[in-house]
Design a protein around this motif. Structure first.
Motif, PDB file in Angstrom:
ATOM      1  N   LEU A   9       0.842  -1.192   0.000  1.00 46.75           N
ATOM      2  CA  LEU A   9       0.000   0.000   0.000  1.00 46.75           C
ATOM      3  C   LEU A   9       0.876   1.240   0.000  1.00 46.75           C
ATOM      4  O   LEU A   9       1.940   1.264   0.620  1.00 46.75           O
ATOM      5  CB  LEU A   9      -0.903   0.028   1.226  1.00 46.75           C
ATOM      6  CG  LEU A   9      -1.975  -1.051   1.326  1.00 46.75           C
ATOM      7  CD1 LEU A   9      -2.789  -0.836   2.596  1.00 46.75           C
ATOM      8  CD2 LEU A   9      -2.875  -1.061   0.123  1.00 46.75           C
ATOM      9  N   ASP A  10       0.422   2.261  -0.683  1.00 47.37           N
ATOM     10  CA  ASP A  10       1.099   3.555  -0.691  1.00 47.37           C
ATOM     11  C   ASP A  10       0.579   4.330   0.510  1.00 47.37           C
ATOM     12  O   ASP A  10      -0.566   4.760   0.523  1.00 47.37           O
ATOM     13  CB  ASP A  10       0.792   4.291  -1.992  1.00 47.37           C
ATOM     14  CG  ASP A  10       1.442   5.664  -2.058  1.00 47.37           C
ATOM     15  OD1 ASP A  10       2.109   6.069  -1.087  1.00 47.37           O
ATOM     16  OD2 ASP A  10       1.263   6.339  -3.092  1.00 47.37           O
ATOM     17  N   THR A  11       1.413   4.491   1.516  1.00 45.19           N
ATOM     18  CA  THR A  11       0.979   5.166   2.742  1.00 45.19           C
ATOM     19  C   THR A  11       1.364   6.641   2.789  1.00 45.19           C
ATOM     20  O   THR A  11       1.097   7.311   3.776  1.00 45.19           O
ATOM     21  CB  THR A  11       1.547   4.438   3.980  1.00 45.19           C
ATOM     22  OG1 THR A  11       2.969   4.412   3.880  1.00 45.19           O
ATOM     23  CG2 THR A  11       0.996   3.030   4.087  1.00 45.19           C
ATOM     24  N   SER A  12       1.977   7.126   1.715  1.00 44.51           N
ATOM     25  CA  SER A  12       2.343   8.544   1.702  1.00 44.51           C
ATOM     26  C   SER A  12       1.092   9.389   1.510  1.00 44.51           C
ATOM     27  O   SER A  12       0.230   9.078   0.698  1.00 44.51           O
ATOM     28  CB  SER A  12       3.347   8.834   0.590  1.00 44.51           C
ATOM     29  OG  SER A  12       2.763   8.619  -0.673  1.00 44.51           O
ATOM     30  N   GLY A  72      -4.748  -0.456   8.314  1.00 41.92           N
ATOM     31  CA  GLY A  72      -5.326   0.862   8.563  1.00 41.92           C
ATOM     32  C   GLY A  72      -6.079   1.438   7.382  1.00 41.92           C
ATOM     33  O   GLY A  72      -6.136   2.653   7.203  1.00 41.92           O
ATOM     34  N   HIS A  73      -6.670   0.560   6.576  1.00 47.73           N
ATOM     35  CA  HIS A  73      -7.466   1.001   5.424  1.00 47.73           C
ATOM     36  C   HIS A  73      -8.755   0.192   5.448  1.00 47.73           C
ATOM     37  O   HIS A  73      -8.716  -1.030   5.326  1.00 47.73           O
ATOM     38  CB  HIS A  73      -6.676   0.774   4.125  1.00 47.73           C
ATOM     39  CG  HIS A  73      -7.292   1.430   2.929  1.00 47.73           C
ATOM     40  ND1 HIS A  73      -7.368   2.795   2.803  1.00 47.73           N
ATOM     41  CD2 HIS A  73      -7.852   0.918   1.813  1.00 47.73           C
ATOM     42  CE1 HIS A  73      -7.945   3.090   1.635  1.00 47.73           C
ATOM     43  NE2 HIS A  73      -8.249   1.966   1.028  1.00 47.73           N
ATOM     44  N   HIS A  74      -9.887   0.862   5.638  1.00 50.45           N
ATOM     45  CA  HIS A  74     -11.127   0.172   5.985  1.00 50.45           C
ATOM     46  C   HIS A  74     -12.229   0.332   4.930  1.00 50.45           C
ATOM     47  O   HIS A  74     -12.465   1.437   4.450  1.00 50.45           O
ATOM     48  CB  HIS A  74     -11.630   0.697   7.323  1.00 50.45           C
ATOM     49  CG  HIS A  74     -10.606   0.561   8.405  1.00 50.45           C
ATOM     50  ND1 HIS A  74      -9.671   1.536   8.666  1.00 50.45           N
ATOM     51  CD2 HIS A  74     -10.346  -0.453   9.255  1.00 50.45           C
ATOM     52  CE1 HIS A  74      -8.880   1.131   9.652  1.00 50.45           C
ATOM     53  NE2 HIS A  74      -9.269  -0.079  10.030  1.00 50.45           N
ATOM     54  N   ILE A 102      -5.831  -2.683  -4.494  1.00 46.29           N
ATOM     55  CA  ILE A 102      -4.972  -3.651  -3.795  1.00 46.29           C
ATOM     56  C   ILE A 102      -5.788  -4.361  -2.719  1.00 46.29           C
ATOM     57  O   ILE A 102      -5.741  -5.589  -2.593  1.00 46.29           O
ATOM     58  CB  ILE A 102      -3.739  -2.946  -3.194  1.00 46.29           C
ATOM     59  CG1 ILE A 102      -2.808  -2.458  -4.304  1.00 46.29           C
ATOM     60  CG2 ILE A 102      -3.000  -3.872  -2.223  1.00 46.29           C
ATOM     61  CD1 ILE A 102      -1.708  -1.514  -3.833  1.00 46.29           C
ATOM     62  N   MET A 103      -6.568  -3.609  -1.961  1.00 48.45           N
ATOM     63  CA  MET A 103      -7.361  -4.213  -0.901  1.00 48.45           C
ATOM     64  C   MET A 103      -8.495  -5.071  -1.463  1.00 48.45           C
ATOM     65  O   MET A 103      -8.835  -6.107  -0.885  1.00 48.45           O
ATOM     66  CB  MET A 103      -7.896  -3.134   0.043  1.00 48.45           C
ATOM     67  CG  MET A 103      -6.792  -2.425   0.830  1.00 48.45           C
ATOM     68  SD  MET A 103      -5.694  -3.544   1.752  1.00 48.45           S
ATOM     69  CE  MET A 103      -6.824  -4.130   3.002  1.00 48.45           C
ATOM     70  N   ALA A 104      -9.061  -4.687  -2.580  1.00 44.13           N
ATOM     71  CA  ALA A 104     -10.073  -5.538  -3.223  1.00 44.13           C
ATOM     72  C   ALA A 104      -9.439  -6.860  -3.636  1.00 44.13           C
ATOM     73  O   ALA A 104     -10.025  -7.941  -3.438  1.00 44.13           O
ATOM     74  CB  ALA A 104     -10.683  -4.815  -4.425  1.00 44.13           C
ATOM     75  N   ALA A 105      -8.237  -6.805  -4.174  1.00 41.15           N
ATOM     76  CA  ALA A 105      -7.524  -8.032  -4.573  1.00 41.15           C
ATOM     77  C   ALA A 105      -7.210  -8.885  -3.350  1.00 41.15           C
ATOM     78  O   ALA A 105      -7.331 -10.121  -3.389  1.00 41.15           O
ATOM     79  CB  ALA A 105      -6.237  -7.675  -5.316  1.00 41.15           C
ATOM     80  N   ARG A 106      -6.851  -8.266  -2.255  1.00 37.39           N
ATOM     81  CA  ARG A 106      -6.586  -9.015  -1.018  1.00 37.39           C
ATOM     82  C   ARG A 106      -7.870  -9.614  -0.455  1.00 37.39           C
ATOM     83  O   ARG A 106      -7.856 -10.700   0.132  1.00 37.39           O
ATOM     84  CB  ARG A 106      -5.894  -8.122   0.014  1.00 37.39           C
ATOM     85  CG  ARG A 106      -4.476  -7.771  -0.390  1.00 37.39           C
ATOM     86  CD  ARG A 106      -3.815  -6.896   0.640  1.00 37.39           C
ATOM     87  NE  ARG A 106      -2.481  -6.500   0.194  1.00 37.39           N
ATOM     88  CZ  ARG A 106      -1.684  -5.707   0.881  1.00 37.39           C
ATOM     89  NH1 ARG A 106      -2.056  -5.216   2.044  1.00 37.39           N
ATOM     90  NH2 ARG A 106      -0.487  -5.387   0.400  1.00 37.39           N
ATOM     91  N   THR A 107      -8.974  -8.912  -0.622  1.00 35.31           N
ATOM     92  CA  THR A 107     -10.268  -9.430  -0.179  1.00 35.31           C
ATOM     93  C   THR A 107     -10.576 -10.743  -0.890  1.00 35.31           C
ATOM     94  O   THR A 107     -11.085 -11.683  -0.293  1.00 35.31           O
ATOM     95  CB  THR A 107     -11.381  -8.401  -0.454  1.00 35.31           C
ATOM     96  OG1 THR A 107     -11.079  -7.181   0.231  1.00 35.31           O
ATOM     97  CG2 THR A 107     -12.746  -8.916  -0.020  1.00 35.31           C
ATOM     98  N   GLU A 108     -10.224 -10.813  -2.165  1.00 38.55           N
ATOM     99  CA  GLU A 108     -10.470 -12.014  -2.962  1.00 38.55           C
ATOM    100  C   GLU A 108      -9.787 -13.243  -2.367  1.00 38.55           C
ATOM    101  O   GLU A 108     -10.263 -14.365  -2.523  1.00 38.55           O
ATOM    102  CB  GLU A 108      -9.973 -11.815  -4.397  1.00 38.55           C
ATOM    103  CG  GLU A 108     -10.875 -10.929  -5.228  1.00 38.55           C
ATOM    104  CD  GLU A 108     -12.220 -11.567  -5.457  1.00 38.55           C
ATOM    105  OE1 GLU A 108     -12.301 -12.572  -6.174  1.00 38.55           O
ATOM    106  OE2 GLU A 108     -13.206 -11.049  -4.900  1.00 38.55           O
TER     107      GLU A 108
END
Length: 112
Positions: A9-12, A72-74, A102-108
């Motif tokens: 994840l890009d946290t900047s 930390g991304h909800h 990225i989070m949608a892909a991780r959800t999969e």
């Protein structure tokens, strides 16, 4: 394009921006069943997952909640009997960031 689920994840905060619709759609093409929707003018990624009962739906919700909390991304999670609707978008940016894909892909990784 690579595997979105393995990207960091890009946290900047500096320079963070939402994706153009075309870029979001191109990246979304690699994720089965996800849609680009708009709610009150704000683009979001959404998918409905089906389960045999509420217990399985709740277990999935808890897995995605833990995944989100770890980074930390909800998302928005709507848990109902036999289904869970997962919606990702970057609230602070008012749209879809690459992190949401990225989070949608991780959800999969957690389905079934």
């Amino acid at each position: 394009m690579g595997n979105l689920a393995t990207e960091s994840l890009d946290t900047s905060k500096e320079g963070a921006k939402v994706l153009e619709e075309q870029e979001a759609r191109e990246l979304l093409a690699s994720l089965d069943g996800w849609s680009l929707i708009s709610v009150e003018g704000v683009p979001r990624l959404e998918k409905v997952y089906s389960f045999k009962d509420f217990k399985q739906a709740l277990a999935f919700t808890n897995q995605i909640g833990a995944l989100a909390e770890d980074v930390g991304h909800h998302p928005a999670l709507l848990t109902e009997w036999g289904k869970v609707t997962v919606t990702w978008w970057s609230h602070n940016l008012g749209g879809v960031h690459r992190n949401d894909l990225i989070m949608a892909a991780r959800t999969e990784r957690h389905k079934n």
